[in-house]
Scaffold this active site. Structure first.
Site, mmCIF file in Angstrom:
data_model
loop_
_atom_site.group_PDB
_atom_site.id
_atom_site.type_symbol
_atom_site.label_atom_id
_atom_site.label_comp_id
_atom_site.label_asym_id
_atom_site.label_seq_id
_atom_site.Cartn_x
_atom_site.Cartn_y
_atom_site.Cartn_z
ATOM 1 N N SER A 1 0.820 -1.222 0.000
ATOM 2 C CA SER A 1 0.000 0.000 0.000
ATOM 3 C C SER A 1 0.846 1.260 0.000
ATOM 4 O O SER A 1 1.692 1.445 0.879
ATOM 5 C CB SER A 1 -0.886 0.035 1.250
ATOM 6 O OG SER A 1 -1.815 -0.997 1.228
ATOM 7 N N HIS B 1 -3.169 0.555 -4.790
ATOM 8 C CA HIS B 1 -2.688 -0.697 -5.415
ATOM 9 C C HIS B 1 -3.051 -0.660 -6.888
ATOM 10 O O HIS B 1 -4.225 -0.657 -7.241
ATOM 11 C CB HIS B 1 -3.343 -1.915 -4.760
ATOM 12 C CG HIS B 1 -2.830 -2.208 -3.397
ATOM 13 N ND1 HIS B 1 -1.835 -3.120 -3.150
ATOM 14 C CD2 HIS B 1 -3.164 -1.686 -2.200
ATOM 15 C CE1 HIS B 1 -1.585 -3.154 -1.854
ATOM 16 N NE2 HIS B 1 -2.380 -2.295 -1.255
ATOM 17 N N HIS C 1 -5.752 -8.854 -1.325
ATOM 18 C CA HIS C 1 -5.792 -9.266 0.082
ATOM 19 C C HIS C 1 -6.996 -10.176 0.319
ATOM 20 O O HIS C 1 -7.995 -10.094 -0.391
ATOM 21 C CB HIS C 1 -5.941 -8.035 0.996
ATOM 22 C CG HIS C 1 -4.929 -6.971 0.760
ATOM 23 N ND1 HIS C 1 -5.039 -6.068 -0.287
ATOM 24 C CD2 HIS C 1 -3.779 -6.668 1.410
ATOM 25 C CE1 HIS C 1 -3.991 -5.259 -0.255
ATOM 26 N NE2 HIS C 1 -3.212 -5.593 0.746
ATOM 27 N N TYR D 1 -9.146 -9.891 2.651
ATOM 28 C CA TYR D 1 -10.356 -9.155 3.048
ATOM 29 C C TYR D 1 -11.160 -8.634 1.857
ATOM 30 O O TYR D 1 -12.317 -8.268 1.990
ATOM 31 C CB TYR D 1 -10.021 -8.004 4.016
ATOM 32 C CG TYR D 1 -9.120 -6.928 3.440
ATOM 33 C CD1 TYR D 1 -9.590 -5.981 2.538
ATOM 34 C CD2 TYR D 1 -7.779 -6.864 3.809
ATOM 35 C CE1 TYR D 1 -8.751 -5.003 2.008
ATOM 36 C CE2 TYR D 1 -6.932 -5.902 3.291
ATOM 37 C CZ TYR D 1 -7.431 -4.979 2.392
ATOM 38 O OH TYR D 1 -6.597 -4.023 1.859
ATOM 39 N N GLU D 2 -10.529 -8.621 0.658
ATOM 40 C CA GLU D 2 -11.276 -8.191 -0.529
ATOM 41 C C GLU D 2 -12.239 -9.280 -1.006
ATOM 42 O O GLU D 2 -13.037 -9.048 -1.915
ATOM 43 C CB GLU D 2 -10.296 -7.824 -1.648
ATOM 44 C CG GLU D 2 -9.468 -6.584 -1.318
ATOM 45 C CD GLU D 2 -8.349 -6.352 -2.317
ATOM 46 O OE1 GLU D 2 -8.648 -5.833 -3.405
ATOM 47 O OE2 GLU D 2 -7.191 -6.706 -2.020
ATOM 48 N N ALA E 1 2.787 -2.085 3.906
ATOM 49 C CA ALA E 1 2.576 -1.019 4.882
ATOM 50 C C ALA E 1 2.092 -1.697 6.149
ATOM 51 O O ALA E 1 1.291 -2.631 6.089
ATOM 52 C CB ALA E 1 1.529 -0.047 4.374
ATOM 53 N N MET F 1 -1.882 -6.681 6.860
ATOM 54 C CA MET F 1 -2.942 -7.558 6.348
ATOM 55 C C MET F 1 -2.473 -8.325 5.107
ATOM 56 O O MET F 1 -3.279 -8.667 4.245
ATOM 57 C CB MET F 1 -4.181 -6.724 6.008
ATOM 58 C CG MET F 1 -4.687 -5.865 7.165
ATOM 59 S SD MET F 1 -5.995 -4.758 6.673
ATOM 60 C CE MET F 1 -6.081 -3.660 8.111
ATOM 61 N N SER F 2 -1.176 -8.596 5.028
ATOM 62 C CA SER F 2 -0.651 -9.242 3.814
ATOM 63 C C SER F 2 0.634 -10.002 4.128
ATOM 64 O O SER F 2 0.941 -10.284 5.289
ATOM 65 C CB SER F 2 -0.366 -8.180 2.739
ATOM 66 O OG SER F 2 0.741 -7.382 3.129
ATOM 67 N N ASN G 1 1.902 3.881 10.777
ATOM 68 C CA ASN G 1 1.291 4.509 11.954
ATOM 69 C C ASN G 1 1.939 4.002 13.235
ATOM 70 O O ASN G 1 2.366 2.854 13.308
ATOM 71 C CB ASN G 1 -0.232 4.306 11.974
ATOM 72 C CG ASN G 1 -0.656 2.934 11.491
ATOM 73 O OD1 ASN G 1 -0.574 2.617 10.309
ATOM 74 N ND2 ASN G 1 -1.068 2.119 12.425
ATOM 75 N N HIS H 1 -6.642 4.941 6.350
ATOM 76 C CA HIS H 1 -5.927 4.493 5.146
ATOM 77 C C HIS H 1 -5.180 5.675 4.512
ATOM 78 O O HIS H 1 -4.109 5.502 3.931
ATOM 79 C CB HIS H 1 -6.905 3.856 4.153
ATOM 80 C CG HIS H 1 -6.243 3.184 2.974
ATOM 81 N ND1 HIS H 1 -5.282 2.202 3.113
ATOM 82 C CD2 HIS H 1 -6.400 3.356 1.633
ATOM 83 C CE1 HIS H 1 -4.871 1.801 1.913
ATOM 84 N NE2 HIS H 1 -5.535 2.486 0.994
HETATM 85 N N1 HPA Z 1 -2.872 -2.304 11.073
HETATM 86 C C1 HPA Z 1 -2.978 -3.222 10.094
HETATM 87 N N2 HPA Z 1 -2.556 -3.013 8.869
HETATM 88 C C2 HPA Z 1 -1.970 -1.841 8.589
HETATM 89 C C3 HPA Z 1 -1.818 -0.852 9.563
HETATM 90 C C4 HPA Z 1 -2.298 -1.099 10.871
HETATM 91 O O1 HPA Z 1 -2.190 -0.265 11.784
HETATM 92 N N3 HPA Z 1 -1.191 0.201 8.984
HETATM 93 C C5 HPA Z 1 -0.965 -0.173 7.682
HETATM 94 N N4 HPA Z 1 -1.451 -1.405 7.446
#
Ligand code: HPA
Length: 284
Positions: A33, A64, A86, A88-89, A116, A217-218, A241, A253
Protein backbone atom coordinates in the site's frame (compact mmCIF):
# COMPACT_ATOMS: atom_id res chain seq x y z
CA UNK A 1 -13.89 -30.41 -0.92
CA UNK A 2 -13.54 -26.73 -1.87
CA UNK A 3 -12.26 -25.72 -5.30
CA UNK A 4 -8.54 -25.09 -5.49
CA UNK A 5 -6.34 -23.65 -8.23
CA UNK A 6 -4.20 -26.18 -10.08
CA UNK A 7 -0.64 -26.17 -11.38
CA UNK A 8 -2.09 -26.10 -14.91
CA UNK A 9 -3.83 -22.82 -14.06
CA UNK A 10 -0.64 -21.33 -12.60
CA UNK A 11 1.11 -22.32 -15.83
CA UNK A 12 -1.61 -20.70 -17.93
CA UNK A 13 -1.04 -17.44 -16.06
CA UNK A 14 2.73 -17.78 -16.43
CA UNK A 15 2.34 -18.37 -20.18
CA UNK A 16 0.33 -15.14 -20.53
CA UNK A 17 3.26 -13.25 -18.99
CA UNK A 18 5.88 -15.05 -21.10
CA UNK A 19 3.90 -14.11 -24.20
CA UNK A 20 4.22 -10.42 -23.28
CA UNK A 21 7.91 -10.10 -22.44
CA UNK A 22 11.23 -11.37 -23.70
CA UNK A 23 12.83 -10.84 -20.28
CA UNK A 24 13.57 -13.79 -17.99
CA UNK A 25 13.13 -12.27 -14.53
CA UNK A 26 15.22 -13.57 -11.65
CA UNK A 27 13.83 -11.65 -8.70
CA UNK A 28 10.24 -10.66 -7.87
CA UNK A 29 9.27 -7.50 -6.06
CA UNK A 30 5.83 -7.04 -4.50
CA UNK A 31 4.87 -3.46 -3.66
CA UNK A 32 2.44 -2.82 -0.81
CA UNK A 33 0.00 0.00 0.00
CA UNK A 34 1.29 3.40 -1.04
CA UNK A 35 4.62 1.90 -2.18
CA UNK A 36 3.80 1.43 -5.88
CA UNK A 37 5.98 4.29 -7.10
CA UNK A 38 9.07 2.22 -6.31
CA UNK A 39 8.34 0.64 -9.71
CA UNK A 40 9.36 3.90 -11.43
CA UNK A 41 12.98 2.91 -10.93
CA UNK A 42 12.65 -0.08 -13.30
CA UNK A 43 14.37 0.56 -16.64
CA UNK A 44 12.44 0.23 -19.92
CA UNK A 45 9.89 -2.15 -18.47
CA UNK A 46 7.40 -4.33 -20.27
CA UNK A 47 4.15 -3.39 -18.55
CA UNK A 48 1.41 -6.00 -18.23
CA UNK A 49 -2.04 -5.29 -16.86
CA UNK A 50 -3.26 -7.74 -14.22
CA UNK A 51 -6.48 -7.98 -16.22
CA UNK A 52 -4.56 -9.67 -19.07
CA UNK A 53 -3.34 -12.54 -16.89
CA UNK A 54 -5.81 -15.36 -16.30
CA UNK A 55 -6.74 -16.03 -12.65
CA UNK A 56 -4.70 -13.01 -11.47
CA UNK A 57 -6.59 -11.49 -8.51
CA UNK A 58 -7.68 -7.91 -9.16
CA UNK A 59 -6.81 -5.45 -6.39
CA UNK A 60 -9.71 -3.19 -5.42
CA UNK A 61 -7.84 -1.08 -2.87
CA UNK A 62 -6.72 2.51 -3.40
CA UNK A 63 -2.93 2.65 -3.56
CA UNK A 64 -2.69 -0.70 -5.41
CA UNK A 65 -2.35 -0.39 -9.18
CA UNK A 66 -2.80 -3.94 -10.40
CA UNK A 67 -0.05 -4.31 -12.99
CA UNK A 68 3.29 -5.98 -13.54
CA UNK A 69 6.49 -4.40 -14.77
CA UNK A 70 9.32 -6.57 -16.04
CA UNK A 71 12.64 -4.92 -16.70
CA UNK A 72 16.10 -4.17 -15.36
CA UNK A 73 17.03 -2.68 -12.02
CA UNK A 74 20.61 -2.46 -10.73
CA UNK A 75 21.82 -5.07 -13.21
CA UNK A 76 19.12 -7.63 -12.32
CA UNK A 77 16.05 -8.63 -14.28
CA UNK A 78 13.09 -8.06 -12.00
CA UNK A 79 9.36 -8.67 -12.10
CA UNK A 80 7.54 -6.00 -10.11
CA UNK A 81 4.01 -6.64 -8.89
CA UNK A 82 2.57 -3.17 -8.41
CA UNK A 83 -0.39 -3.72 -6.12
CA UNK A 84 -1.54 -6.91 -4.45
CA UNK A 85 -4.80 -8.56 -3.50
CA UNK A 86 -5.79 -9.27 0.08
CA UNK A 87 -8.01 -11.84 1.66
CA UNK A 88 -10.36 -9.15 3.05
CA UNK A 89 -11.28 -8.19 -0.53
CA UNK A 90 -13.03 -11.56 -0.77
CA UNK A 91 -10.30 -13.64 -2.46
CA UNK A 92 -9.31 -17.09 -1.27
CA UNK A 93 -5.78 -17.43 0.13
CA UNK A 94 -4.86 -19.36 -3.01
CA UNK A 95 -5.93 -16.49 -5.24
CA UNK A 96 -4.15 -13.95 -3.02
CA UNK A 97 -0.93 -15.92 -3.47
CA UNK A 98 -1.35 -16.87 -7.14
CA UNK A 99 1.21 -14.23 -8.20
CA UNK A 100 3.86 -15.98 -6.11
CA UNK A 101 3.05 -19.35 -7.68
CA UNK A 102 3.31 -17.75 -11.09
CA UNK A 103 6.71 -16.29 -10.17
CA UNK A 104 7.76 -19.80 -9.12
CA UNK A 105 6.58 -21.29 -12.42
CA UNK A 106 8.37 -18.52 -14.33
CA UNK A 107 11.58 -19.71 -12.69
CA UNK A 108 12.24 -16.80 -10.33
CA UNK A 109 14.81 -17.41 -7.61
CA UNK A 110 13.62 -14.97 -4.95
CA UNK A 111 10.98 -12.45 -4.02
CA UNK A 112 11.27 -9.20 -2.11
CA UNK A 113 7.98 -8.43 -0.37
CA UNK A 114 7.03 -5.01 0.93
CA UNK A 115 4.01 -3.87 2.90
CA UNK A 116 2.58 -1.02 4.88
CA UNK A 117 2.24 -1.92 8.55
CA UNK A 118 1.17 -0.47 11.84
CA UNK A 119 3.71 -0.30 14.62
CA UNK A 120 3.31 -2.46 17.69
CA UNK A 121 6.84 -1.86 18.94
CA UNK A 122 6.64 1.56 20.68
CA UNK A 123 10.11 2.50 19.37
CA UNK A 124 8.88 2.57 15.76
CA UNK A 125 7.75 5.85 14.14
CA UNK A 126 5.65 6.49 11.04
CA UNK A 127 7.99 6.59 8.05
CA UNK A 128 10.39 4.02 9.54
CA UNK A 129 11.28 0.78 7.78
CA UNK A 130 11.46 -2.64 9.46
CA UNK A 131 13.35 -5.59 8.06
CA UNK A 132 11.17 -8.63 8.70
CA UNK A 133 13.16 -11.25 10.60
CA UNK A 134 10.27 -13.67 11.14
CA UNK A 135 6.49 -13.69 11.20
CA UNK A 136 3.54 -14.88 13.23
CA UNK A 137 1.21 -16.84 10.95
CA UNK A 138 -1.93 -16.03 12.90
CA UNK A 139 -4.35 -16.74 10.05
CA UNK A 140 -2.57 -19.94 9.11
CA UNK A 141 -2.62 -21.11 12.74
CA UNK A 142 -6.39 -20.72 12.63
CA UNK A 143 -6.56 -22.97 9.54
CA UNK A 144 -6.57 -20.39 6.76
CA UNK A 145 -3.35 -21.28 4.93
CA UNK A 146 -2.80 -20.85 1.19
CA UNK A 147 -1.40 -24.40 1.31
CA UNK A 148 -4.75 -25.83 2.45
CA UNK A 149 -6.05 -28.31 -0.10
CA UNK A 150 -4.39 -30.91 -2.31
CA UNK A 151 -0.60 -30.67 -2.42
CA UNK A 152 1.15 -30.94 -5.79
CA UNK A 153 4.61 -32.32 -4.88
CA UNK A 154 6.05 -30.77 -8.04
CA UNK A 155 5.35 -27.37 -6.40
CA UNK A 156 6.67 -28.19 -2.94
CA UNK A 157 6.35 -30.52 0.05
CA UNK A 158 3.13 -31.19 1.97
CA UNK A 159 4.73 -29.99 5.21
CA UNK A 160 7.23 -27.24 4.38
CA UNK A 161 9.81 -26.08 6.90
CA UNK A 162 9.42 -22.46 7.99
CA UNK A 163 12.36 -22.18 10.40
CA UNK A 164 14.26 -19.79 8.12
CA UNK A 165 11.51 -18.13 6.15
CA UNK A 166 13.41 -14.84 5.70
CA UNK A 167 16.74 -15.52 3.98
CA UNK A 168 19.66 -14.82 6.31
CA UNK A 169 22.09 -13.83 3.59
CA UNK A 170 19.63 -11.43 2.01
CA UNK A 171 18.92 -9.90 5.43
CA UNK A 172 22.63 -9.48 6.05
CA UNK A 173 22.97 -7.62 2.76
CA UNK A 174 19.94 -5.44 3.55
CA UNK A 175 21.49 -4.42 6.89
CA UNK A 176 24.81 -3.65 5.19
CA UNK A 177 23.03 -1.51 2.59
CA UNK A 178 21.16 0.39 5.33
CA UNK A 179 24.42 1.12 7.09
CA UNK A 180 26.15 2.23 3.90
CA UNK A 181 23.21 4.51 3.02
CA UNK A 182 22.90 5.93 6.55
CA UNK A 183 19.34 4.60 6.88
CA UNK A 184 17.81 3.36 10.11
CA UNK A 185 16.51 -0.15 9.53
CA UNK A 186 14.61 -1.73 12.42
CA UNK A 187 14.33 -5.49 12.66
CA UNK A 188 11.32 -7.36 13.93
CA UNK A 189 8.47 -9.81 13.72
CA UNK A 190 5.51 -9.12 11.41
CA UNK A 191 2.01 -10.42 12.02
CA UNK A 192 -0.72 -10.63 9.40
CA UNK A 193 -4.34 -10.27 10.48
CA UNK A 194 -7.44 -10.59 8.33
CA UNK A 195 -8.48 -6.94 8.50
CA UNK A 196 -9.92 -4.80 7.05
CA UNK A 197 -10.69 -3.08 10.35
CA UNK A 198 -7.59 -1.77 12.07
CA UNK A 199 -6.76 -3.14 15.51
CA UNK A 200 -8.27 -2.05 18.79
CA UNK A 201 -5.81 -0.94 21.49
CA UNK A 202 -6.54 -4.25 23.28
CA UNK A 203 -5.71 -6.15 20.07
CA UNK A 204 -2.41 -4.27 19.85
CA UNK A 205 -1.47 -4.94 23.48
CA UNK A 206 -2.23 -8.63 22.90
CA UNK A 207 -0.13 -8.70 19.71
CA UNK A 208 2.74 -7.08 21.58
CA UNK A 209 2.53 -9.74 24.30
CA UNK A 210 2.83 -12.54 21.76
CA UNK A 211 5.93 -11.04 20.20
CA UNK A 212 4.87 -9.00 17.19
CA UNK A 213 6.58 -5.71 16.28
CA UNK A 214 4.45 -4.66 13.30
CA UNK A 215 0.99 -5.61 12.04
CA UNK A 216 -0.53 -5.68 8.58
CA UNK A 217 -2.94 -7.56 6.35
CA UNK A 218 -0.65 -9.24 3.81
CA UNK A 219 2.76 -10.82 3.12
CA UNK A 220 2.56 -13.89 5.39
CA UNK A 221 0.46 -15.95 2.93
CA UNK A 222 2.87 -14.96 0.14
CA UNK A 223 5.90 -15.94 2.21
CA UNK A 224 4.27 -19.28 3.02
CA UNK A 225 3.79 -20.06 -0.66
CA UNK A 226 7.20 -18.71 -1.67
CA UNK A 227 8.97 -20.91 0.86
CA UNK A 228 6.83 -23.91 -0.08
CA UNK A 229 7.99 -23.33 -3.65
CA UNK A 230 11.64 -22.89 -2.68
CA UNK A 231 11.95 -19.15 -3.41
CA UNK A 232 14.23 -17.09 -1.22
CA UNK A 233 12.39 -14.31 0.63
CA UNK A 234 13.29 -10.84 1.84
CA UNK A 235 10.63 -8.68 3.50
CA UNK A 236 10.33 -5.01 4.47
CA UNK A 237 7.52 -3.30 6.39
CA UNK A 238 7.03 0.42 5.91
CA UNK A 239 5.67 1.69 9.21
CA UNK A 240 2.70 3.92 8.51
CA UNK A 241 1.29 4.51 11.95
CA UNK A 242 2.63 4.57 15.50
CA UNK A 243 1.68 1.94 18.09
CA UNK A 244 -1.68 2.97 19.47
CA UNK A 245 -1.51 0.83 22.57
CA UNK A 246 -3.57 3.23 24.70
CA UNK A 247 -6.21 4.24 22.14
CA UNK A 248 -5.07 7.87 22.02
CA UNK A 249 -4.93 8.13 18.19
CA UNK A 250 -7.00 6.93 15.26
CA UNK A 251 -5.70 5.08 12.18
CA UNK A 252 -6.80 5.84 8.59
CA UNK A 253 -5.93 4.49 5.15
CA UNK A 254 -5.08 8.08 4.09
CA UNK A 255 -2.38 8.10 6.77
CA UNK A 256 -1.05 4.81 5.41
CA UNK A 257 -0.76 6.25 1.89
CA UNK A 258 0.81 9.49 3.19
CA UNK A 259 3.50 7.60 5.14
CA UNK A 260 4.25 5.70 1.93
CA UNK A 261 5.64 8.91 0.44
CA UNK A 262 8.32 9.06 3.16
CA UNK A 263 8.97 5.34 2.98
CA UNK A 264 9.34 4.93 -0.81
CA UNK A 265 12.73 6.70 -1.12
CA UNK A 266 14.14 4.61 1.76
CA UNK A 267 12.79 1.36 0.33
CA UNK A 268 14.04 2.28 -3.11
CA UNK A 269 17.57 2.76 -1.74
CA UNK A 270 17.37 -0.51 0.19
CA UNK A 271 16.02 -2.57 -2.70
CA UNK A 272 18.47 -1.05 -5.19
CA UNK A 273 21.36 -1.75 -2.82
CA UNK A 274 20.29 -5.34 -2.22
CA UNK A 275 19.95 -5.98 -5.96
CA UNK A 276 23.38 -4.46 -6.56
CA UNK A 277 25.02 -6.68 -3.94
CA UNK A 278 22.82 -9.73 -4.53
CA UNK A 279 24.34 -12.74 -2.73
CA UNK A 280 24.24 -15.99 -4.67
CA UNK A 281 22.40 -18.83 -2.95
CA UNK A 282 24.46 -21.09 -0.71
CA UNK A 283 24.96 -24.62 -2.01
CA UNK A 284 22.39 -26.95 -0.41
N1 HPA B 1 -2.87 -2.30 11.07
C1 HPA B 1 -2.98 -3.22 10.09
N2 HPA B 1 -2.56 -3.01 8.87
C2 HPA B 1 -1.97 -1.84 8.59
C3 HPA B 1 -1.82 -0.85 9.56
C4 HPA B 1 -2.30 -1.10 10.87
O1 HPA B 1 -2.19 -0.27 11.78
N3 HPA B 1 -1.19 0.20 8.98
C5 HPA B 1 -0.96 -0.17 7.68
N4 HPA B 1 -1.45 -1.40 7.45
Amino acid sequence: MDDFLTTAQFDEAAAAIRARTAHQPRIGLVLGSGLGSLAEAVEQPDVISAADIPYWPPSTVEGHQGRLLIGRLEGQTVLVQQGRAHRYEGHSMQRVTLPIRVMQRLGLEAVILTNAAGAINPAFRPGDVMLITDHLNFMGMAGDSPLRGPNDPSLGPRFPDMSQAYDRDLRRVALAVAEAEGLTLHQGVYICLGGPSFETPADLRFLRLIGADAVGMSTVPEVTVARHGGLRVLGFSGISNAANLDGSTITTHAEVLEAGRTIVPKLTALVRGVLRRWPDPRPA
